[in-house]
Enzyme design. Structure first.
Site, PDB file in Angstrom:
ATOM      1  N   LYS A 146       0.780  -1.237   0.062  1.00 49.91           N
ATOM      2  CA  LYS A 146       0.068   0.054  -0.085  1.00 49.91           C
ATOM      3  C   LYS A 146       0.930   1.170   0.154  1.00 49.91           C
ATOM      4  CE  LYS A 146      -2.138  -1.001   3.995  1.00 49.91           C
ATOM      5  NZ  LYS A 146      -1.870  -2.093   4.300  1.00 49.91           N
ATOM      6  N   ARG A 205      -9.827   0.079   8.718  1.00 49.53           N
ATOM      7  CA  ARG A 205      -9.384  -1.187   8.999  1.00 49.53           C
ATOM      8  C   ARG A 205     -10.539  -2.137   9.626  1.00 49.53           C
ATOM      9  NH1 ARG A 205      -3.593  -0.048   9.216  1.00 49.53           N
ATOM     10  NH2 ARG A 205      -2.219  -1.645   9.372  1.00 49.53           N
ATOM     11  N   ARG A 230      11.258  -6.226   5.605  1.00 49.84           N
ATOM     12  CA  ARG A 230      11.020  -4.705   6.235  1.00 49.84           C
ATOM     13  C   ARG A 230      11.838  -4.572   7.496  1.00 49.84           C
ATOM     14  NH1 ARG A 230       5.314  -2.334   5.413  1.00 49.84           N
ATOM     15  NH2 ARG A 230       4.945  -3.179   7.473  1.00 49.84           N
TER      16      ARG A 230
HETATM   17  P1  AMP Z   1       0.425   0.171   9.203  1.00 48.45           P
HETATM   18  O1  AMP Z   1       1.646   1.068   9.126  1.00 48.45           O
HETATM   19  O2  AMP Z   1      -0.483   0.562   8.424  1.00 48.45           O
HETATM   20  O3  AMP Z   1       0.573  -1.291   8.836  1.00 48.45           O
HETATM   21  O4  AMP Z   1       0.075   0.447  10.557  1.00 48.45           O
HETATM   22  C1  AMP Z   1       0.716   0.172  11.839  1.00 48.45           C
HETATM   23  C2  AMP Z   1      -0.093  -0.086  13.188  1.00 48.45           C
HETATM   24  O5  AMP Z   1      -0.769   1.134  13.529  1.00 48.45           O
HETATM   25  C3  AMP Z   1      -1.165  -1.170  13.077  1.00 48.45           C
HETATM   26  O6  AMP Z   1      -0.801  -2.497  13.143  1.00 48.45           O
HETATM   27  C4  AMP Z   1      -2.265  -0.625  14.074  1.00 48.45           C
HETATM   28  O7  AMP Z   1      -1.641  -1.062  15.456  1.00 48.45           O
HETATM   29  C5  AMP Z   1      -2.171   0.851  13.877  1.00 48.45           C
HETATM   30  N1  AMP Z   1      -2.992   1.365  12.916  1.00 48.45           N
HETATM   31  C6  AMP Z   1      -2.642   1.947  11.782  1.00 48.45           C
HETATM   32  N2  AMP Z   1      -3.767   2.526  11.228  1.00 48.45           N
HETATM   33  C7  AMP Z   1      -5.197   1.994  12.107  1.00 48.45           C
HETATM   34  C8  AMP Z   1      -6.246   2.074  12.021  1.00 48.45           C
HETATM   35  N3  AMP Z   1      -6.969   2.677  11.003  1.00 48.45           N
HETATM   36  N4  AMP Z   1      -7.032   1.458  12.923  1.00 48.45           N
HETATM   37  C9  AMP Z   1      -6.413   0.805  13.879  1.00 48.45           C
HETATM   38  N5  AMP Z   1      -5.011   0.977  14.106  1.00 48.45           N
HETATM   39  C10 AMP Z   1      -4.472   1.394  13.060  1.00 48.45           C
END
Ligand code: AMP
Length: 190
Positions: free
Chosen positions: A14, A90, A129
């Site tokens: 993404k 999410r 990563r």
């Molecule tokens: P990402 O970088 O998008 O993989 O997000 C890393 C972490 O941030 C996730 O594993 C969640 O703990 C938190 N997070 C990011 N976006 C969301 C969201 N929309 N809702 C809830 N937790 C989020």
């Protein structure tokens, strides 16, 4: 205005594809993961709360995420060409809140683009990563939890957006440029 939800499991590409979409289409970008990591880095209250969930591979509570989102969206002003939502929504309540937040502004999500990548490949990419970026949640144990959370809480959104009539499936395995070509075709057709 083309508001796009770029959707997929952790490690589906993404972020990488968002960068290309920003460059080609001049779209704005909200990555909720980046927002939370920056809060953590700055040691804010929100960052401290988020850290507990993130390091555990769990989702931050919906109300908290939703309250952050509108502020970031409004910071782009009213004249933007569209926003890429990366890592949001999410959960189904988040998708409903996004729809409501946009409709209050006379806007909408134009497309949800799903990057579909097999589980084995996701695991490989995320472990790699973690070695390169040092992200605290890219270790094998937390990755497994995050993939579990994806399947139970996030994947039902595919059906939700299908019912909204704006779901687009893309094979997220293979050449970056082929994947971006497929994404571009969806955006150009909007
Ligand atoms: P990402 O970088 O998008 O993989 O997000 C890393 C972490 O941030 C996730 O594993 C969640 O703990 C938190 N997070 C990011 N976006 C969301 C969201 N929309 N809702 C809830 N937790 C989020």
């Amino acid at each position: 205005m083309k508001n796009i939800v770029i959707f997929g499991a952790p490690g589906s590409g993404k972020g990488t594809q968002s960068d290309k979409m920003i460059a080609k289409f001049g779209l704005e970008h909200i990555s909720t993961g980046d927002v939370l990591r920056s809060e953590m880095k700055n040691g804010t209250e929100l960052g401290k709360t988020a850290k507990g969930y993130i390091d555990n591979g769990q989702l931050i509570p919906d109300e908290l995420m939703v309250s952050i989102l509108a502020g970031v969206y409004d910071s782009f002003g009213k004249e933007h060409k569209g926003v890429i939502f990366d890592g949001f929504p999410r959960t189904i309540p988040q998708a409903e809140a996004l729809k409501q937040m946009l409709s209050e502004r006379g806007h909408q999500v134009s497309a949800m683009i799903e990057l579909d990548v097999p589980e084995e490949e996701l695991m490989k990419r995320l472990v790699l990563r973690g070695q390169q970026s040092g992200r605290s949640d890219d270790n094998e144990e937390t990755i497994k939890k995050r993939l579990g959370v994806y399947h139970s809480q996030t994947a039902p959104l595919i059906e939700w957006y299908r019912r909204e009539g704006i779901h687009h499936h893309i094979d997220g395995l293979g050449e970056l440029d082929r994947i971006f070509g497929d994404i571009s075709a969806v955006i150009e057709a909007l």
